[in-house]
Design a protein around this motif. Structure first.
Motif, PDB file in Angstrom:
ATOM      1  N   LEU A  34       0.656  -1.198   0.042  1.00  0.00           N
ATOM      2  CA  LEU A  34       0.092   0.067  -0.062  1.00  0.00           C
ATOM      3  C   LEU A  34       0.803   1.416  -0.074  1.00  0.00           C
ATOM      4  N   LEU A  35       2.032   1.294   0.944  1.00  0.00           N
ATOM      5  CA  LEU A  35       2.656   2.357   1.051  1.00  0.00           C
ATOM      6  C   LEU A  35       3.461   2.600  -0.478  1.00  0.00           C
ATOM      7  N   GLU A  36       3.954   1.564  -0.888  1.00  0.00           N
ATOM      8  CA  GLU A  36       4.691   1.671  -2.249  1.00  0.00           C
ATOM      9  C   GLU A  36       3.976   2.214  -3.451  1.00  0.00           C
ATOM     10  N   TYR A  37       2.434   2.046  -3.354  1.00  0.00           N
ATOM     11  CA  TYR A  37       1.679   2.353  -4.232  1.00  0.00           C
ATOM     12  C   TYR A  37       1.477   3.879  -4.147  1.00  0.00           C
ATOM     13  N   GLY A  38       1.739   4.266  -2.758  1.00  0.00           N
ATOM     14  CA  GLY A  38       1.498   5.626  -2.454  1.00  0.00           C
ATOM     15  C   GLY A  38       0.203   6.017  -1.491  1.00  0.00           C
ATOM     16  N   ILE A  39      -0.240   4.949  -0.961  1.00  0.00           N
ATOM     17  CA  ILE A  39      -1.374   5.415   0.109  1.00  0.00           C
ATOM     18  C   ILE A  39      -0.665   5.632   1.396  1.00  0.00           C
ATOM     19  N   ARG A  40      -1.021   6.664   2.034  1.00  0.00           N
ATOM     20  CA  ARG A  40      -0.229   7.022   3.356  1.00  0.00           C
ATOM     21  C   ARG A  40      -1.238   6.850   4.484  1.00  0.00           C
ATOM     22  N   ALA A  41      -2.556   6.792   4.198  1.00  0.00           N
ATOM     23  CA  ALA A  41      -3.527   6.723   5.177  1.00  0.00           C
ATOM     24  C   ALA A  41      -4.729   5.944   4.860  1.00  0.00           C
ATOM     25  N   ILE A  42      -5.538   5.032   5.512  1.00  0.00           N
ATOM     26  CA  ILE A  42      -6.617   4.132   5.213  1.00  0.00           C
ATOM     27  C   ILE A  42      -7.764   4.901   6.443  1.00  0.00           C
ATOM     28  N   VAL A  43      -8.928   5.099   5.731  1.00  0.00           N
ATOM     29  CA  VAL A  43     -10.099   5.552   6.610  1.00  0.00           C
ATOM     30  C   VAL A  43     -10.994   4.485   6.519  1.00  0.00           C
ATOM     31  N   ALA A  44     -11.525   3.842   7.551  1.00  0.00           N
ATOM     32  CA  ALA A  44     -12.450   2.780   7.582  1.00  0.00           C
ATOM     33  C   ALA A  44     -13.086   2.598   9.059  1.00  0.00           C
ATOM     34  N   PRO A  45     -14.094   1.986   9.022  1.00  0.00           N
ATOM     35  CA  PRO A  45     -14.850   1.738  10.188  1.00  0.00           C
ATOM     36  C   PRO A  45     -14.305   0.971  11.359  1.00  0.00           C
ATOM     37  N   SER A  46     -13.419  -0.105  10.823  1.00  0.00           N
ATOM     38  CA  SER A  46     -12.686  -0.698  11.635  1.00  0.00           C
ATOM     39  C   SER A  46     -11.602  -1.664  10.759  1.00  0.00           C
ATOM     40  N   PHE A  47     -10.721  -2.132  11.598  1.00  0.00           N
ATOM     41  CA  PHE A  47      -9.358  -2.700  10.866  1.00  0.00           C
ATOM     42  C   PHE A  47      -9.137  -4.076  11.858  1.00  0.00           C
ATOM     43  N   ALA A  48      -8.723  -5.241  11.075  1.00  0.00           N
ATOM     44  CA  ALA A  48      -8.280  -6.156  11.778  1.00  0.00           C
ATOM     45  C   ALA A  48      -6.897  -5.843  12.368  1.00  0.00           C
ATOM     46  N   ASP A  49      -6.867  -6.339  13.813  1.00  0.00           N
ATOM     47  CA  ASP A  49      -5.697  -6.344  14.761  1.00  0.00           C
ATOM     48  C   ASP A  49      -4.316  -6.186  14.067  1.00  0.00           C
ATOM     49  N   ILE A  50      -3.965  -7.107  13.420  1.00  0.00           N
ATOM     50  CA  ILE A  50      -2.604  -7.280  13.035  1.00  0.00           C
ATOM     51  C   ILE A  50      -2.158  -6.476  11.886  1.00  0.00           C
ATOM     52  N   PHE A  51      -3.083  -6.160  11.078  1.00  0.00           N
ATOM     53  CA  PHE A  51      -2.728  -5.264   9.877  1.00  0.00           C
ATOM     54  C   PHE A  51      -2.724  -3.775  10.484  1.00  0.00           C
ATOM     55  N   TYR A  52      -3.608  -3.377  11.290  1.00  0.00           N
ATOM     56  CA  TYR A  52      -3.558  -2.325  12.167  1.00  0.00           C
ATOM     57  C   TYR A  52      -2.098  -2.023  12.784  1.00  0.00           C
ATOM     58  N   ASN A  53      -1.708  -2.803  13.376  1.00  0.00           N
ATOM     59  CA  ASN A  53      -0.375  -2.842  13.970  1.00  0.00           C
ATOM     60  C   ASN A  53       0.852  -2.877  12.902  1.00  0.00           C
ATOM     61  N   ASN A  54       0.568  -3.735  12.070  1.00  0.00           N
ATOM     62  CA  ASN A  54       1.531  -3.759  11.161  1.00  0.00           C
ATOM     63  C   ASN A  54       1.659  -2.299  10.437  1.00  0.00           C
ATOM     64  N   SER A  55       0.465  -1.599  10.012  1.00  0.00           N
ATOM     65  CA  SER A  55       0.386  -0.515   9.456  1.00  0.00           C
ATOM     66  C   SER A  55       1.261   0.652  10.171  1.00  0.00           C
ATOM     67  N   LEU A  56       0.984   0.684  11.458  1.00  0.00           N
ATOM     68  CA  LEU A  56       1.606   1.628  12.371  1.00  0.00           C
ATOM     69  C   LEU A  56       3.031   1.573  12.208  1.00  0.00           C
ATOM     70  N   LYS A  57       3.571   0.398  12.365  1.00  0.00           N
ATOM     71  CA  LYS A  57       5.000   0.243  12.236  1.00  0.00           C
ATOM     72  C   LYS A  57       5.655   0.541  11.034  1.00  0.00           C
ATOM     73  N   ASN A  58       5.040   1.144   9.963  1.00  0.00           N
ATOM     74  CA  ASN A  58       5.638   1.433   8.636  1.00  0.00           C
ATOM     75  C   ASN A  58       5.223   2.878   8.443  1.00  0.00           C
ATOM     76  N   GLY A  59       4.411   3.287   9.108  1.00  0.00           N
ATOM     77  CA  GLY A  59       4.069   4.893   8.948  1.00  0.00           C
ATOM     78  C   GLY A  59       2.861   4.879   7.995  1.00  0.00           C
ATOM     79  N   LEU A  60       2.091   3.829   7.942  1.00  0.00           N
ATOM     80  CA  LEU A  60       0.712   3.985   7.208  1.00  0.00           C
ATOM     81  C   LEU A  60      -0.303   4.374   8.186  1.00  0.00           C
ATOM     82  N   LEU A  61      -0.904   5.215   8.119  1.00  0.00           N
ATOM     83  CA  LEU A  61      -1.982   5.545   9.330  1.00  0.00           C
ATOM     84  C   LEU A  61      -3.462   5.014   9.191  1.00  0.00           C
ATOM     85  N   PRO A  62      -3.809   3.937   9.972  1.00  0.00           N
ATOM     86  CA  PRO A  62      -5.108   3.687   9.884  1.00  0.00           C
ATOM     87  C   PRO A  62      -6.136   4.329  10.663  1.00  0.00           C
TER      88      PRO A  62
END
Lengths: 217, 467
Positions: free
Chosen positions: A98-126
Motif C-alpha cells: 500500500l505504501l509503495e503504491y502511494g497510500i499514506r492513510a486508510i480511513v475505515a470503520p474498523s481494521f483487523a488487529d494485526i494489519f492495524y499494528n503492522n501499518s503503524l510500524k511502517n508509517g501507514l496511518l489507519p
C-alpha cells in the motif's frame, strides 16, 4: 519508519467488506526476500485481468473496472475502506504494498488487529471513523471528482477542505512514534537493563522457560 | 482481584507499562518460518544488531516447501532462494532450525506443540496469523508482522496493549461425527469474522474440556478467523498429559515444578470478561462454508442463502459478490454441491487425530469419479511417520488420495499445490478467501471427516446420516 504528521490527498474508495491481506497482496508475491517491489502487485487479482507472477516482465492487462485503475483516482494517497479491512494473514507485505503504491492513510470503520499494528510500524496511518461517517464519505467521494481529505495526526482530526469530518483515536505512544518516525527496536534496546532484570526474576520463578532445548539439529 | 487466564498471562510478562497502557511485553518463544522472516534478518544485518536470545527461537520452513519429490530439491527458484535465506540466517544467527530433510520438519504450528516447544504460561509469537493455535496450551500466542519478528529477534520484547477479554462457552456433548472444526466454524458464524477484533477469546465449557489437545488446537487456530488475535484454553490434565516427555518440555524435578505452576493457568471462578457468549453444541451439525469469508457458513443440511434477503446493503453486496465468485445460486442445497478437489491438511487439521478421522470415513472406498485430485498433507514428518505406522497412508492411497510430505501446501498455495481457476475444493484449511488456494479457486471449509466423505461421494454429504 516514515514519519506521519499530516496528509492531504485524493481519496480512492474501495467499497468492499472484509478486504483480506490475501487480496491486498496475493501469496505468490510473498516469496521475495526484500522489503520493496510490492506496490506494482497491490490488489493484483482485482487490478489486472491476467494472472501475475513475481518477477514477470511481460506487460499486464489492467482491469478497467477496478477502482484503482480509474483515471479520476490516479495519484490517490488516502484509501477509503469498509469494515474489518486487512483481515486474514499477518503478512506485513500488505502495508508495504500500500505504501509503495502511494497510500499514506486508510480511513475505515474498523481494521483487523494485526494489519492495524503492522501499518503503524511502517508509517501507514489507519484511521477509524464511525460507520455513518464512512457511509457519507463514500457518497461524497462518488459524487465529487477530485474529492480529497486532510488527515492531521497531531490534532487527530480529519478535514474535507475546512470542514471537520471527524476525530479519531490513537494510542499516545503510537502517535508519538509516528510523529517522530521512531523505531520500536531502538526504543526497546534503550531499556536493556529492565529486560535483564525481568529475565533474572523469571529465571528464578519459572526456570523451565530458559532451559536449553534438547535435540537441535 | 479475580483474574482471567489472559490477565494472568499478560501480567506475568509485563517488563514495563507506559502511561497510555502500552506495555513492553516479554516474549518467551518465537517460531520462525521462511516467508515472513527474511526482511527481519535483513533489518538486523543492516543495523548490525544481534539476537537477544537465539535459543528462544525455533525455525522451520513450511509455507513454500514442496510436498513431493523432495530428493530433487526445490525446482521453483524464488521459493528455493527464500528457503536458502532461512537456512543461512539461522546458521549466521545461531537459531535452531529443523531442516527440510529432518523428520521433525512440518507446519510451524504443528511442530511447536509436537516438540513441547509450546508450553503453558509462555508468550509465543510467530510471523503468521495462525499462531493463535498455541493458545490451546494456556499460552498467550499470537501472530505478528515482520517488523515485530525483527523486534523479538533483537530484544525478546514487543510493545503491545492489553486486549479485551471474551469467553465463549461451548456446552454439551457433540453429536457423533461433529468435532472441533465444526465448533470453530459455528463460533465464527455466530460472532462474524470481526466479532473477536481487539479480543483474546478463551474457549471454555464442557465441550472444550472434552476435546483432545488436537481438537483444542483446531479451535484456537481459527480464533483469528473470528478476528481475535489470540485463542485460549485453560490448562487441565489433558494439557499436562500431552506435554509429558516431549523433547523441549522440562523433565524430572523441573517438570514437577512446572506442572504445579501450570495448574494455576485457569481463569478464576469470579473473573469478569468484557464479553461472554454461550453456545449449546449438543445438536451442532457439521458445518460447510459457501462463500469467501469464513463467517459465510451453514450447517450441512442448509442451503446457500439469498442476497435479496440481506437487509444491510454492504452485506448484501458482499454476499452477492461471494456467490458470483463461488459460482453458486441462492437456495442450492449444500449436499448438492459437487467438488473437484479435496485437500486434507493445514495447521488447522493436519494432526494425527485429523488423519484418523478422515481415514475412518474412507474405509475401503474409492474417490468419486468426478474428484480430480485429493491430497493428504500431514502436518509434520512425525505425524506422517505415526500415520504410516497405523497404516493410514494405505487407506488413503488405496482410495486414490495422494500421500504427501509435510508443509502448508494447498492451504495457501505458495508451493506447486494449488487449485486451477474454477476448481471447487472441500478443504480442511482455515480460509476461503478469493484466490487463497489458487487464483480463481473456490474453497469450502469443512472438517477432515466432511472432506473425506466429500471425496468419496463427489459432493458434500451429511455424515450423520450418510456413509
Amino acid at each position: 519508519m516514515q514519519r506521519f504528521e499530516r496528509e492531504t490527498g485524493l481519496v480512492v474508495p474501495l467499497d468492499r467488506l472484509n478486504v483480506d491481506t490475501d487480496a491486498i497482496i496475493p501469496k505468490q508475491f510473498l516469496k521475495a526476500v526484500a522489503r520493496s517491489g510490492f506496490g506494482i502487485n497491490l490488489f493484483d487479482n482485482w487490478r489486472y485481468l491476467d494472472h501475475g507472477e513475481p518477477g514477470q516482465e511481460t506487460a499486464r492487462t489492467p482491469n478497467p473496472d477496478f477502482v484503482l485503475n480509474k483515471p479520476r483516482y490516479q495519484g490517490a494517497s488516502i484509501l477509503l475502506a469498509r469494515a474489518n479491512f486487512g483481515c486474514g494473514s499477518s503478512r506485513e507485505h500488505a502495508p508495504w504494498a500500500l505504501l509503495e503504491y502511494g497510500i499514506r492513510a486508510i480511513v475505515a470503520p474498523s481494521f483487523a488487529d494485526i494489519f492495524y499494528n503492522n501499518s503503524l510500524k511502517n508509517g501507514l496511518l489507519p484511521v477509524v471513523l464511525p460507520e455513518a461517517v464512512i457511509d457519507r464519505l463514500f457518497q461524497a467521494v462518488e459524487a465529487t471528482v477530485g474529492y480529497s481529505l486532510t488527515i492531521d495526526l497531531r490534532s487527530q482530526r480529519v478535514f474535507a477542505k475546512d470542514e471537520e469530518i471527524g476525530a479519531f483515536a490513537i494510542d499516545a505512544f503510537r502517535r508519538e512514534c509516528l510523529l517522530e518516525g521512531l523505531d520500536d527496536i531502538g526504543w526497546t534496546q534503550a531499556r536493556e537493563a529492565e529486560i535483564r532484570d525481568y529475565e533474572a526474576r523469571r529465571r528464578h520463578e519459572a526456570p523451565w522457560l530458559f532451559a536449553q532445548a534438547k535435540g537441535h539439529s | 482481584m479475580a483474574k482471567t487466564l489472559y490477565d494472568k498471562l499478560w501480567d506475568s510478562h509485563v517488563v514495563r507499562e507506559l502511561a497510555d497502557g502500552t506495555c513492553l511485553l516479554y516474549i518467551d518463544r518465537q517460531l520462525v518460518h521462511e516467508v515472513t522472516s527474511p526482511q527481519a534478518f535483513a533489518g538486523l544485518r543492516a543495523r548490525a544488531r544481534g539476537l537477544w536470545r537465539p535459543e528462544a527461537n525455533l525455525a522451520v520452513a513450511d509455507h513454500n516447501v514442496p510436498t513431493r519429490d523432495r530428493a530433487l530439491g526445490i525446482t521453483d527458484a524464488t521459493s528455493r532462494r527464500q528457503i536458502e535465506a532461512l537456512e543461512r540466517n539461522c546458521r549466521d544467527f545461531h537459531v535452531p532450525l529443523f531442516a527440510m530433510d529432518d523428520i521433525r520438519q512440518g507446519i510451524v504450528h504443528v511442530v511447536g506443540p509436537e516438540q513441547g516447544a509450546t508450553l503453558p504460561g509462555m508468550t509465543i509469537v510467530c510471523g503468521d496469523s495462525h499462531t493463535s493455535t498455541h493458545g490451546a496450551f494456556g499460552a498467550l500466542a499470537y501472530g505478528v508482522g515482520t517488523s515485530e519478528v525483527e523486534q523479538v529477534l533483537a530484544t525478546q520484547c514487543l510493545l503491545q496493549k492489553r486486549s479485551r477479554t471474551m469467553r465463549v462457552r461451548l456446552e454439551g456433548t457433540l453429536p457423533k461425527g461433529v468435532g472441533a472444526k465444526d465448533m470453530a466454524l459455528a463460533v465464527i458464524g455466530k460472532l462474524g469474522t470481526a466479532g473477536g477484533t481487539g479480543c483474546a477469546i478463551e474457549f471454555a465449557g464442557s465441550a472444550v474440556r472434552a476435546l483432545s489437545m488436537e481438537g483444542r488446537m483446531t479451535l484456537c487456530n481459527m480464533a483469528i478467523e473470528a478476528g481475535a488475535r489470540a485463542g485460549l484454553v485453560a490448562v487441565d490434565e489433558t494439557t499436562i498429559t500431552y506435554l509429558a516427555g516431549r523433547p523441549f518440555a522440562p523433565s524430572g524435578a523441573l517438570w514437577e515444578r512446572a506442572v504445579a505452576a501450570w495448574r494455576g493457568l485457569v481463569s478464576d471462578g469470579d473473573a469478569q470478561f468484557d464479553h461472554e457468549w454461550e453456545i449449546d453444541v449438543g445438536a451442532l451439525a457439521p458445518q460447510v462454508t459457501y462463500g469467501t469469508s469464513p463467517e459465510m457458513v451453514v450447517p450441512v443440511e442448509g442451503r446457500v442463502p439469498d442476497p435479496a434477503a440481506e437487509r444491510d446493503p454492504a452485506r448484501r453486496e458482499a454476499l452477492a459478490a461471494a456467490l458470483a465468485y463461488m459460482d453458486l445460486r441462492p437456495g442450492t442445497a449444500i449436499t448438492d454441491i459437487a467438488v473437484d478437489v479435496v485437500f486434507i491438511g493445514s495447521c488447522t487439521n493436519a494432526r494425527l487425530e485429523d488423519l484418523r478421522d478422515a481415514a475412518a470415513m474412507i474405509a475401503g472406498r474409492r474417490l468419486a469419479p468426478g474428484v480430480r485430485r485429493a491430497l493428504v498433507v500431514p502436518g509434520s514428518g512425525l505425524v506422517k511417520r505415526a500415520a504410516e505406522a497405523e497404516g493410514l497412508d494405505r487407506v488413503f492411497t488405496e482410495a486414490g488420495f495422494e500421500w504427501r510430505d509435510p508443509g502448508c501446501s494447498m492451504c495457501l498455495a505458495m508451493n506447486a499445490d494449488r487449485l486451477e481457476s474454477g476448481e471447487r475444493c472441500a478443504s480442511t484449511s482455515n480460509r476461503n478467501f478469493e484466490g487463497r488456494q489458487g487464483a480463481g479457486g473456490r474453497t469450502h471449509l469443512v472438517s477432515p471427516r466432511m472432506a473425506a466423505a466429500a471425496a468419496i461421494a463427489g459432493h458434500f454429504v451429511d455424515i450423520r446420516h450418510d456413509l
